[in-house]
Scaffold this active site. Structure first.
Site, PDB file in Angstrom:
ATOM      1  N   GLN A  99      11.846  23.299 -71.844  1.00  0.00           N
ATOM      2  CA  GLN A  99      11.292  22.266 -72.740  1.00  0.00           C
ATOM      3  C   GLN A  99      10.172  22.875 -73.572  1.00  0.00           C
ATOM      4  O   GLN A  99       9.645  22.244 -74.473  1.00  0.00           O
ATOM      5  CB  GLN A  99      10.713  21.116 -71.911  1.00  0.00           C
ATOM      6  CG  GLN A  99      11.739  20.421 -71.035  1.00  0.00           C
ATOM      7  CD  GLN A  99      11.053  19.554 -69.977  1.00  0.00           C
ATOM      8  OE1 GLN A  99      10.741  18.397 -70.219  1.00  0.00           O
ATOM      9  NE2 GLN A  99      10.810  20.119 -68.809  1.00  0.00           N
ATOM     10  N   HIS A 117      13.374  21.583 -76.903  1.00  0.00           N
ATOM     11  CA  HIS A 117      12.411  20.930 -77.798  1.00  0.00           C
ATOM     12  C   HIS A 117      11.993  21.821 -78.965  1.00  0.00           C
ATOM     13  O   HIS A 117      10.948  21.612 -79.562  1.00  0.00           O
ATOM     14  CB  HIS A 117      11.180  20.459 -76.996  1.00  0.00           C
ATOM     15  CG  HIS A 117      11.499  19.356 -76.034  1.00  0.00           C
ATOM     16  ND1 HIS A 117      10.716  19.052 -74.940  1.00  0.00           N
ATOM     17  CD2 HIS A 117      12.535  18.466 -76.008  1.00  0.00           C
ATOM     18  CE1 HIS A 117      11.252  18.028 -74.282  1.00  0.00           C
ATOM     19  NE2 HIS A 117      12.350  17.667 -74.898  1.00  0.00           N
ATOM     20  N   ASN A 212       6.112  23.481 -58.184  1.00  0.00           N
ATOM     21  CA  ASN A 212       5.064  22.793 -58.938  1.00  0.00           C
ATOM     22  C   ASN A 212       3.787  22.777 -58.093  1.00  0.00           C
ATOM     23  O   ASN A 212       3.860  22.898 -56.874  1.00  0.00           O
ATOM     24  CB  ASN A 212       5.502  21.350 -59.258  1.00  0.00           C
ATOM     25  CG  ASN A 212       4.751  20.755 -60.452  1.00  0.00           C
ATOM     26  OD1 ASN A 212       3.522  20.702 -60.478  1.00  0.00           O
ATOM     27  ND2 ASN A 212       5.500  20.321 -61.451  1.00  0.00           N
TER      28      ASN A 212
HETATM   29  C1  BJW Z   1       2.343  23.820 -62.805  1.00  0.00           C
HETATM   30  C2  BJW Z   1       1.363  24.809 -63.020  1.00  0.00           C
HETATM   31  C3  BJW Z   1       1.618  26.076 -62.470  1.00  0.00           C
HETATM   32  C4  BJW Z   1       0.708  23.006 -63.995  1.00  0.00           C
HETATM   33  N1  BJW Z   1       2.768  26.301 -61.786  1.00  0.00           N
HETATM   34  N2  BJW Z   1       3.457  24.067 -62.101  1.00  0.00           N
HETATM   35  C5  BJW Z   1      15.129   7.517 -71.216  1.00  0.00           C
HETATM   36  C6  BJW Z   1      14.205   6.894 -70.400  1.00  0.00           C
HETATM   37  C7  BJW Z   1      12.886   6.700 -70.819  1.00  0.00           C
HETATM   38  C8  BJW Z   1      12.468   7.123 -72.085  1.00  0.00           C
HETATM   39  C9  BJW Z   1      13.377   7.755 -72.886  1.00  0.00           C
HETATM   40  C10 BJW Z   1      14.679   7.942 -72.460  1.00  0.00           C
HETATM   41  N3  BJW Z   1      15.354   8.583 -73.455  1.00  0.00           N
HETATM   42  C11 BJW Z   1      14.497   8.802 -74.479  1.00  0.00           C
HETATM   43  C12 BJW Z   1      13.292   8.304 -74.180  1.00  0.00           C
HETATM   44  C13 BJW Z   1      12.094   8.327 -75.086  1.00  0.00           C
HETATM   45  C14 BJW Z   1      11.332   9.631 -75.046  1.00  0.00           C
HETATM   46  C15 BJW Z   1      10.780   9.816 -73.636  1.00  0.00           C
HETATM   47  O1  BJW Z   1      11.267  10.569 -72.836  1.00  0.00           O
HETATM   48  N4  BJW Z   1       9.703   9.104 -73.340  1.00  0.00           N
HETATM   49  C16 BJW Z   1       9.087   9.137 -72.008  1.00  0.00           C
HETATM   50  C17 BJW Z   1       7.867  10.079 -72.014  1.00  0.00           C
HETATM   51  C18 BJW Z   1       8.713   7.743 -71.637  1.00  0.00           C
HETATM   52  N5  BJW Z   1      12.165  10.747 -75.447  1.00  0.00           N
HETATM   53  C19 BJW Z   1      12.323  11.097 -76.726  1.00  0.00           C
HETATM   54  O2  BJW Z   1      11.804  10.468 -77.635  1.00  0.00           O
HETATM   55  C20 BJW Z   1      13.221  12.308 -76.998  1.00  0.00           C
HETATM   56  N6  BJW Z   1      14.184  11.998 -78.000  1.00  0.00           N
HETATM   57  C21 BJW Z   1      15.177  11.153 -77.814  1.00  0.00           C
HETATM   58  O3  BJW Z   1      15.354  10.597 -76.762  1.00  0.00           O
HETATM   59  O4  BJW Z   1      15.993  10.993 -78.912  1.00  0.00           O
HETATM   60  C22 BJW Z   1      16.908   9.911 -78.927  1.00  0.00           C
HETATM   61  C23 BJW Z   1      16.249   8.801 -79.717  1.00  0.00           C
HETATM   62  C24 BJW Z   1      16.385   8.800 -81.074  1.00  0.00           C
HETATM   63  C25 BJW Z   1      15.793   7.768 -81.812  1.00  0.00           C
HETATM   64  C26 BJW Z   1      15.038   6.788 -81.163  1.00  0.00           C
HETATM   65  C27 BJW Z   1      14.877   6.833 -79.782  1.00  0.00           C
HETATM   66  C28 BJW Z   1      15.482   7.850 -79.049  1.00  0.00           C
HETATM   67  C29 BJW Z   1      12.416  13.455 -77.582  1.00  0.00           C
HETATM   68  C30 BJW Z   1      11.399  13.979 -76.649  1.00  0.00           C
HETATM   69  C31 BJW Z   1      10.596  15.088 -77.343  1.00  0.00           C
HETATM   70  C32 BJW Z   1       9.459  15.599 -76.488  1.00  0.00           C
HETATM   71  N7  BJW Z   1       8.636  16.426 -77.281  1.00  0.00           N
HETATM   72  C33 BJW Z   1       7.450  17.055 -76.669  1.00  0.00           C
HETATM   73  C34 BJW Z   1       6.597  17.677 -77.803  1.00  0.00           C
HETATM   74  C35 BJW Z   1       7.237  18.965 -78.315  1.00  0.00           C
HETATM   75  C36 BJW Z   1       6.486  19.549 -79.451  1.00  0.00           C
HETATM   76  C37 BJW Z   1       5.126  20.078 -79.078  1.00  0.00           C
HETATM   77  O5  BJW Z   1       5.004  20.956 -78.199  1.00  0.00           O
HETATM   78  O6  BJW Z   1       4.159  19.622 -79.699  1.00  0.00           O
HETATM   79  O7  BJW Z   1       7.857  18.063 -75.712  1.00  0.00           O
HETATM   80  S1  BJW Z   1       6.526  15.904 -75.674  1.00  0.00           S
HETATM   81  C38 BJW Z   1       6.034  17.095 -74.463  1.00  0.00           C
HETATM   82  O8  BJW Z   1       6.554  16.702 -73.174  1.00  0.00           O
HETATM   83  C39 BJW Z   1       6.749  18.400 -74.848  1.00  0.00           C
HETATM   84  C40 BJW Z   1       7.236  18.887 -73.508  1.00  0.00           C
HETATM   85  O9  BJW Z   1       8.327  19.785 -73.678  1.00  0.00           O
HETATM   86  C41 BJW Z   1       7.595  17.618 -72.796  1.00  0.00           C
HETATM   87  C42 BJW Z   1       7.638  17.740 -71.289  1.00  0.00           C
HETATM   88  O10 BJW Z   1       6.387  18.053 -70.764  1.00  0.00           O
HETATM   89  P1  BJW Z   1       6.279  19.053 -69.530  1.00  0.00           P
HETATM   90  O11 BJW Z   1       6.753  20.383 -69.927  1.00  0.00           O
HETATM   91  O12 BJW Z   1       6.914  18.437 -68.356  1.00  0.00           O
HETATM   92  O13 BJW Z   1       4.680  19.171 -69.359  1.00  0.00           O
HETATM   93  P2  BJW Z   1       3.676  18.236 -68.541  1.00  0.00           P
HETATM   94  O14 BJW Z   1       2.309  18.522 -69.047  1.00  0.00           O
HETATM   95  O15 BJW Z   1       4.106  16.820 -68.558  1.00  0.00           O
HETATM   96  O16 BJW Z   1       3.803  18.743 -67.038  1.00  0.00           O
HETATM   97  C43 BJW Z   1       3.347  20.028 -66.629  1.00  0.00           C
HETATM   98  C44 BJW Z   1       3.667  20.212 -65.151  1.00  0.00           C
HETATM   99  O17 BJW Z   1       3.314  21.524 -64.778  1.00  0.00           O
HETATM  100  C45 BJW Z   1       2.890  19.253 -64.230  1.00  0.00           C
HETATM  101  O18 BJW Z   1       3.806  18.671 -63.318  1.00  0.00           O
HETATM  102  C46 BJW Z   1       1.912  20.193 -63.478  1.00  0.00           C
HETATM  103  O19 BJW Z   1       1.667  19.764 -62.160  1.00  0.00           O
HETATM  104  C47 BJW Z   1       2.683  21.496 -63.505  1.00  0.00           C
HETATM  105  N8  BJW Z   1       1.888  22.736 -63.427  1.00  0.00           N
HETATM  106  N9  BJW Z   1       0.346  24.307 -63.742  1.00  0.00           N
HETATM  107  C48 BJW Z   1       3.625  25.320 -61.605  1.00  0.00           C
HETATM  108  N10 BJW Z   1       0.722  27.136 -62.612  1.00  0.00           N
END
Ligand code: BJW
Ligand code: ZN
Length: 247
Positions: A99, A117, A212
């Site tokens: 991601q 992403h 994690n």
């Molecule tokens: C460690 C550590 C160490 C720390 N060792 N571990 C179904 C259900 C519910 C909602 C939706 C659904 N389908 C779609 C949605 C809506 C939405 C969504 O998911 N919302 C939820 C949040 C509620 N999804 C979307 O909008 C997606 N598009 C889509 O569905 O299109 C269809 C559509 C079209 C038209 C209308 C509606 C829908 C797109 C999602 C795009 C996400 N983009 C981002 C930004 C990217 C650009 C940027 O970088 O600026 O992507 S958001 C952000 O979150 C980024 C990441 O890739 C993504 C995930 O985050 P990640 O990687 O998990 O990071 P964290 O910070 O959350 O977690 C870090 C973890 O690491 C933690 O657990 C720590 O404990 C751990 N950690 N140090 C190991 N050393």
């Protein structure tokens, strides 16, 4: 660190492995995660920056935020976690489904990477979709304009409400269906459809292993949960694999 016996047995038998990664794997390179206490979005709300409407309302502010992050990323390096994943290629058919937009798996040398992403190093024109790389705009603080049509240029990342690149997602989904083990590394697993990848793997018989520093949304669904830093756990795990009698 003591690893589960069942995990060792699965590693011995497995051929195909998916690493589904998130921001946590890059944390030890010095890149902030999104959520959590030191997360990027503690002070800045995602809906104000990571969506298309926000970009249209305030393109210079959003552009500047991405330039700031690009600058941090270009001054970091892949860490022991990214590097360990490349070493697994010696024994398994490895696919990285990430991601992350930071390109650190690519810089570490992983061969098969699906970026769900996008990639912060690329940009494109919102009008004519001409692509540009980050070097075109190294010192541009305001949003640049396309040299072909004058349209605004945005980073090639997936914002909320936007579709993931369909071909990339489909191929990643296929790899998830085929894999024997799916590692879920450093992700809160709350963003969909990306978070369907490990679920799909499990529905098709894969063994799920989470790495994690704390419990997440998916912890109760995995077969093996390892608490620790990716940059420490993954090299240790590779050390174990290296000693298995694998061909
Ligand atoms: C460690 C550590 C160490 C720390 N060792 N571990 C179904 C259900 C519910 C909602 C939706 C659904 N389908 C779609 C949605 C809506 C939405 C969504 O998911 N919302 C939820 C949040 C509620 N999804 C979307 O909008 C997606 N598009 C889509 O569905 O299109 C269809 C559509 C079209 C038209 C209308 C509606 C829908 C797109 C999602 C795009 C996400 N983009 C981002 C930004 C990217 C650009 C940027 O970088 O600026 O992507 S958001 C952000 O979150 C980024 C990441 O890739 C993504 C995930 O985050 P990640 O990687 O998990 O990071 P964290 O910070 O959350 O977690 C870090 C973890 O690491 C933690 O657990 C720590 O404990 C751990 N950690 N140090 C190991 N050393
Ligand atoms: Zn253009």
């Amino acid at each position: 660190m003591d690893f589960d016996k069942e995990l060792i047995r699965k590693l011995k038998e497995a051929n195909s492995v998916v690493f589904f990664t998130g921001a946590g794997i890059s944390a030890e390179s010095g890149i902030s995660t999104f959520r959590g206490k030191d997360g990027l979005w503690n002070k800045l709300k995602p809906e104000e920056l990571a969506n298309f409407d926000a970009f249209m309302r305030n393109p210079d502010m959003v552009w500047e935020w991405y330039q700031y992050r690009r600058n941090i990323i270009s001054n970091t390096k892949p860490n022991a976690g990214h590097e360990a994943i490349t070493k697994f290629e010696k024994y398994f058919d490895v696919t990285v489904v990430t991601q992350n937009v930071d390109n650190l798996h690519g810089r570490a040398g992983s061969k098969s990477i699906y970026e769900l992403h996008g990639n912060i190093e690329r940009n494109f024109c919102i009008q004519c979709r001409t692509f540009y790389n980050k070097n075109n705009f190294n010192s541009t603080q305001n949003v640049p304009k396309c040299s072909s049509c004058g349209g605004m240029i945005r980073p090639d990342v997936v914002w909320f409400g936007e579709n993931l690149p369909q071909d990339v997602f489909s191929k990643a989904e296929q790899k998830a269906k085929e894999c024997d083990i799916c590692f879920i590394v450093g992700t809160s697993a709350v963003v969909y459809p990306a978070a369907y990848i490990p679920i799909t793997a499990k529905q098709n018989g894969a063994y799920l292993v989470e790495i994690n520093i704390e419990p997440t949304e998916i912890t109760t669904s995995v077969d093996c949960s390892i608490t620790g830093k990716a940059g420490e756990v993954l090299p240790e795990l590779f050390g174990i694999v290296n000693k298995l009698d694998k061909v």
